[in-house]
Every structure is written in structure tokens, then in C-alpha cells.
Design a protein around this motif. Structure first.
Motif, PDB file in Angstrom:
ATOM      1  N   LEU A 135      18.349  47.677  31.640  1.00 22.99           N
ATOM      2  CA  LEU A 135      19.479  48.310  30.964  1.00 22.99           C
ATOM      3  C   LEU A 135      20.228  49.097  32.039  1.00 22.99           C
ATOM      4  O   LEU A 135      19.872  50.238  32.364  1.00 22.99           O
ATOM      5  N   ALA A 136      21.236  48.450  32.612  1.00 19.30           N
ATOM      6  CA  ALA A 136      21.901  48.981  33.812  1.00 19.30           C
ATOM      7  C   ALA A 136      22.444  50.390  33.609  1.00 19.30           C
ATOM      8  O   ALA A 136      22.367  51.233  34.507  1.00 19.30           O
ATOM      9  N   LYS A 137      22.987  50.645  32.419  1.00 21.02           N
ATOM     10  CA  LYS A 137      23.517  51.977  32.124  1.00 21.02           C
ATOM     11  C   LYS A 137      22.944  52.522  30.817  1.00 21.02           C
ATOM     12  O   LYS A 137      23.577  53.308  30.117  1.00 21.02           O
ATOM     13  N   GLY A 138      21.739  52.070  30.501  1.00 18.28           N
ATOM     14  CA  GLY A 138      21.119  52.512  29.262  1.00 18.28           C
ATOM     15  C   GLY A 138      21.786  51.869  28.052  1.00 18.28           C
ATOM     16  O   GLY A 138      22.704  51.046  28.178  1.00 18.28           O
ATOM     17  N   GLU A 139      21.304  52.240  26.899  1.00 16.14           N
ATOM     18  CA  GLU A 139      21.847  51.685  25.654  1.00 16.14           C
ATOM     19  C   GLU A 139      21.673  52.745  24.571  1.00 16.14           C
ATOM     20  O   GLU A 139      20.562  53.232  24.351  1.00 16.14           O
ATOM     21  N   MET A 140      22.746  53.075  23.905  1.00 13.31           N
ATOM     22  CA  MET A 140      22.680  54.054  22.817  1.00 13.31           C
ATOM     23  C   MET A 140      22.495  53.336  21.486  1.00 13.31           C
ATOM     24  O   MET A 140      23.158  52.342  21.200  1.00 13.31           O
ATOM     25  N   ASP A 141      21.576  53.841  20.705  1.00 13.78           N
ATOM     26  CA  ASP A 141      21.375  53.339  19.344  1.00 13.78           C
ATOM     27  C   ASP A 141      21.325  54.567  18.449  1.00 13.78           C
ATOM     28  O   ASP A 141      20.303  55.249  18.367  1.00 13.78           O
ATOM     29  N   GLY A 142      22.447  54.869  17.778  1.00 13.28           N
ATOM     30  CA  GLY A 142      22.541  56.126  17.049  1.00 13.28           C
ATOM     31  C   GLY A 142      22.534  57.262  18.048  1.00 13.28           C
ATOM     32  O   GLY A 142      23.312  57.296  18.987  1.00 13.28           O
ATOM     33  N   ARG A 143      21.596  58.185  17.900  1.00 13.95           N
ATOM     34  CA  ARG A 143      21.473  59.292  18.844  1.00 13.95           C
ATOM     35  C   ARG A 143      20.369  59.059  19.873  1.00 13.95           C
ATOM     36  O   ARG A 143      20.078  59.942  20.691  1.00 13.95           O
ATOM     37  N   THR A 144      19.760  57.870  19.835  1.00 10.03           N
ATOM     38  CA  THR A 144      18.636  57.564  20.726  1.00 10.03           C
ATOM     39  C   THR A 144      19.125  56.790  21.941  1.00 10.03           C
ATOM     40  O   THR A 144      19.819  55.778  21.809  1.00 10.03           O
ATOM     41  N   LEU A 145      18.744  57.243  23.120  1.00  8.04           N
ATOM     42  CA  LEU A 145      19.067  56.564  24.366  1.00  8.04           C
ATOM     43  C   LEU A 145      17.894  55.694  24.792  1.00  8.04           C
ATOM     44  O   LEU A 145      16.759  56.176  24.868  1.00  8.04           O
ATOM     45  N   LEU A 146      18.166  54.406  25.039  1.00  3.73           N
ATOM     46  CA  LEU A 146      17.151  53.492  25.557  1.00  3.73           C
ATOM     47  C   LEU A 146      17.394  53.294  27.042  1.00  3.73           C
ATOM     48  O   LEU A 146      18.536  53.127  27.483  1.00  3.73           O
ATOM     49  N   ALA A 147      16.301  53.276  27.826  1.00  4.51           N
ATOM     50  CA  ALA A 147      16.406  53.056  29.268  1.00  4.51           C
ATOM     51  C   ALA A 147      15.289  52.123  29.712  1.00  4.51           C
ATOM     52  O   ALA A 147      14.179  52.171  29.171  1.00  4.51           O
ATOM     53  N   ALA A 148      15.585  51.253  30.687  1.00  6.03           N
ATOM     54  CA  ALA A 148      14.579  50.304  31.179  1.00  6.03           C
ATOM     55  C   ALA A 148      14.974  49.843  32.569  1.00  6.03           C
ATOM     56  O   ALA A 148      16.160  49.754  32.896  1.00  6.03           O
TER      57      ALA A 148
END
Length: 458
Positions: free
Chosen positions: A207-220
Motif C-alpha cells: 500500500l504505497a500511500k496507505g489506504e483509508m477505510d472509514g477512520r481506519t488507516l491500513l498500511a503494508a
């Protein structure tokens, strides 16, 4: 004044120590930089740091990996399936004995239903301004394989719910260390919107710049140390809330080359080789490997699998055997070099009708040159298939098992490898009754066979 929190994370390193010097050098510089700027830094690993394909990991049974994490001051880690199901029970149970970081893992239990003493279901950390960071971790649900190794897993998503019920009353910011994969990470954000940050691995996604899902930030951060994840949080210490957040996957190929990089990489390899330099047998002749023709070494491995599994017949792909064994002494390192895969033998029960469909599909010309990654395979291409107690009468278009025509309604015991039960190679195998032989890898079975054939050395 708002508080700045830097979170760095690694995942799925898989003992790719060729990238570790750059990772180490980068993180050491960041630790010094953030300290100068009075900004806090947390460091997490999300599992599958250990992979027994590398001789240094194999020779230390993963403890070298733990030492590397210690040296960089990791705050916490969770485990992946490579720690969990490619190591014998005792090896995993002692892996983190010298860890100077927390192992956070909520869904692993002993057979008696108690958690291992080395794993905490959650941890609470506090920033300098008094903001409480609640962290929990979960690993992928390979339930049957964990049971075979003497462990029990609970459902990771259900376990997260239990941990969230506790942490949301204790912590201001909630972080999940996930070795579940991108699909489940997105599901976490939907099921538990109170989670602020999911640091993810397992499916090797970037996830080059992360991913927002609602208020949750995903990073990988992908796999093999090709990336390091960096999350920046700006926190209002009075409100104890995040007011700004960002995530990036930083390519390690762009990092500055550290002094002595080549020597460090070679050190890891040769230390492992030295640890595995245990003589097993003396070969009176060279045993050739060939990915495209019938050959003695792959044939010996196929014999070994059939005998180990007490099977009626067996087959496997020649590409599993990466190189030949030379005339002379054979060591554990030699077997590791030619069979580095974390792959187990298995016994599959199939009707003659289904076995015939599987065997006919192995004749497809696509297989020998097919490039393969993952599912435990640490080679390059599949290679041709090698058979034992299986004959193809092409003139009569019939298949024989043990010298007799295959009977459609009879149940046959097929010895093969677990890789075929996980992927989309042979649907009938994947759906069959399967007995996995664990914790033995193919190299262990080959060692057993060589000792039978050539005698134990003094």
C-alpha cells in the motif's frame, strides 16, 4: 503542541537477509534523527520474518532472526505462518526466549487452552505526553496445521473483537498487527471501526500511500524487505486523538548502501553454512538432478516420500531438487541447499477415477517450464513430474498402479507434497482426505532415505 509519532513496520521478510543491511542502516539513522527532533518512534514486525530457506535461519532455528530484531530495538512483533507452522512445536515455543521485544498474538493457544507465556494478547504503551497506545496482534488461521503441531488457533477476527472490547476502554489509539492478508485487513476496518491503524502482511501487498477505510488507516510493505512501512501520526495530547495521519511504503532499493553491506550478507550465509556442516553419509557416486528428465536424485526423493507416507504410489515435480549431490560426504547444508523448501510430505486418499484425472493432468506440457513462487516452493520452475509405482500405458491409454490396471472405485493412497493441496494445481487433491506429515520437511525425509541407502557415518 501536538505530538508526532513515527511508526515503522516490516513484514514478510522471509529471511531475505540480502536486504537486511539497508533496512538496519535506514532504521538506525531514523532512530537517531527522531531522537534529535524529540519525536517518538515505534518499530513493529508483522510476522514471517523467519523463513527456513536461508541457512542462517535453519542453523539457528530462527533465533538469528530474533537477534536481528533485538539489535534494532523492535518494540513488538506478531507471528506469521512461517514462524507458526514451519517450525516444530518446541522450536516455536523457545524461539522468543531471548526476545527483547514483546510478542503480541491474541489467537494462539496451547492444547490445554492456555496461551503460551511468550505471547501477550495485547499491550498498552504510553507516549511521552501520556497518550495510551493499545496494540493487539493476530495471525492467519491455518487451524489444521497448527493442531498437527500441538497448538490451537482461535478465529482471528472473533479474537480481535474480544481484544477490542478491552482495549477501547483502556487506550486512546488502537493498533492491530495483522498477519491475515489484505482482504481480512479491510474486513477489520469494517467490523471494528474503532481501530485507528492496521499494519498488515501475509499476502505480500504493498500500500504505497496507505489506504483509508472509514477512520481506519491500513498500511503494508510488501515482502522480502523490498519496502519498509512508515506511518506518521500527529496527535493532540489534550484531546488524545489523531489529528493527522499518513502512510508510505518506502522502497529499500532507494536507500543508501551501508558500509560493509556485501560482507554482512555473506556473513549471514556462511554462518548458517557452518552451523549446518554436519556430515550425514558418504556417496560413492554423484547423484544427478535434472528438472526435465527422469533422474536418480528426484527419483530417490519420490521413493522416500512414498515410503515415509506408506503410500501405494507417489509423484512430485523434479524442480523441487535444486541441484545435484556430488560424490563424497553429504552434510545437512548440502540437503538444505538442494531442498530449501518449507514443504512437508503428505498422504492423499483418492478414488482410482480421481487419481487417473490427476495423473493425466500431470502430463500437460505446461508444467516443466512453469515458473512458480510461493506455497512453500523456493525454487524456480516446476520441472517434469517424477512417478513411483505409477505406469502410463500410452498404447492402451491406461494407467497402472503397482503394475496393475488402475481400478476406478478403489481408494488409493498417494504420497506427494503439501504444496499441491494449497494451490490450484490439482482440485481433486485439494478436496481429498489429506494427512500431513509434520514437522518433517522434504530434506528431512531425504536425509532419512540417504541414511537407509548409504549408512550412517561415524
Amino acid at each position: 503542541m501536538n505530538e508526532i509519532l513515527h511508526i515503522y513496520h516490516t513484514n514478510d521478510i522471509h529471511s531475505h537477509f540480502e536486504n537486511w543491511p539497508k533496512i538496519r542502516h535506514f532504521l538506525e539513522r531514523k532512530q537517531a534523527q527522531h531522537a534529535r527532533q524529540h519525536e517518538e518512534m515505534l518499530l513493529f514486525d508483522l510476522g514471517d520474518h523467519v523463513d527456513r530457506w536461508h541457512p542462517y535461519t535453519e542453523g539457528t532455528m530462527g533465533k538469528a532472526n530474533v537477534r536481528l530484531l533485538n539489535q534494532l530495538g523492535y518494540l513488538a512483533a506478531t507471528i506469521g505462518n512461517n514462524e507458526g507452522i514451519t517450525m516444530p512445536h518446541e522450536a516455536l515455543d523457545t524461539l522468543y526466549g531471548e526476545a527483547q521485544f514483546d510478542v503480541i498474538l491474541a489467537n494462539l493457544y496451547r492444547e490445554n487452552g492456555k496461551r503460551p507465556q511468550w505471547a501477550a494478547p495485547r499491550k498498552l504503551y504510553m507516549t511521552k505526553s501520556g497518550v495510551k497506545i493499545g496494540v493487539t496482534g493476530v495471525t492467519a488461521g491455518f487451524y489444521k496445521l497448527y493442531r498437527l503441531l500441538g497448538w490451537q488457533l482461535s478465529n482471528p477476527l472473533e479474537e480481535l473483537g474480544k481484544q477490542m472490547d478491552i482495549l477501547k476502554n483502556e487506550a486512546d489509539i488502537l493498533i492491530v498487527l495483522s498477519h491475515l492478508g489484505i482482504h481480512d485487513d479491510r474486513l477489520i476496518a469494517k467490523l471494528y471501526p474503532e481501530v485507528d491503524l492496521v499494519l498488515g502482511g501475509h499476502t505480500h501487498h504493498v500500500l504505497a500511500k496507505g489506504e483509508m477505510d472509514g477512520r481506519t488507516l491500513l498500511a503494508a510493505a510488501g515482502k522480502y524487505g523490498y519496502y519498509i512501512g512508515h506511518v506518521k501520526l500527529e496527535i493532540d495530547p489534550a484531546a488524545k486523538k489523531i489529528v493527522y495521519q499518513s502512510a508510505r511504503a518506502l522502497p529499500t532499493g532507494n536507500f543508501q548502501e551501508p558500509p560493509g553491506e556485501t560482507a554482512e550478507i555473506e556473513h549471514y550465509y556462511f554462518e548458517g553454512k557452518k552451523l549446518l556442516n554436519q556430515k550425514l553419509v558418504y556417496l560413492p557416486e554423484k547423484l544427478e538432478s535434472d528438472w526435465f528428465r527422469e533422474n536418480r536424485l528426484a527419483g530417490l526423493l519420490c521413493d522416500a516420500v512414498m515410503e515415509w507416507c506408506d503410500a501405494d504410489c507417489a509423484f512430485l515435480n523434479a524442480g523441487l531438487v535444486l541441484d545435484s549431490l556430488e560424490h563424497g560426504p553429504v552434510t545437512k547444508f548440502d540437503l538444505h541447499r538442494i531442498l530449501p523448501h518449507p514443504i512437508n510430505p503428505c498422504l492423499v486418499e483418492l478414488t482410482g477415477e480421481k487419481l487417473q484425472e490427476v495423473l493425466l493432468s500431470t502430463l500437460d506440457p505446461k508444467w516443466p517450464h512453469l515458473e512458480l513462487k510461493g506455497l512453500g516452493f523456493r525454487g524456480k520452475i516446476m520441472g517434469r513430474f517424477i512417478y513411483r509405482n505409477i505406469g502410463f500405458n500410452h498404447a492402451l491409454q491406461k494407467i497402472e498402479v503397482g503394475g496393475r490396471p488402475l481400478e476406478p472405485d478403489r481408494i488409493y493412497r498417494l504420497g506427494t507434497i503439501d504444496m499441491y493441496t494449497f494451490g490450484d494445481f490439482f482440485p481433486h487433491i485439494r478436496e481429498a482426505k489429506i494427512h500431513y506429515f509434520m514437522p518433517e520437511f522434504l530434506r528431512d525425509v531425504m536425509e532419512w532415505k540417504l541414511l537407509k541407502e548409504y549408512g550412517q557415518q561415524d
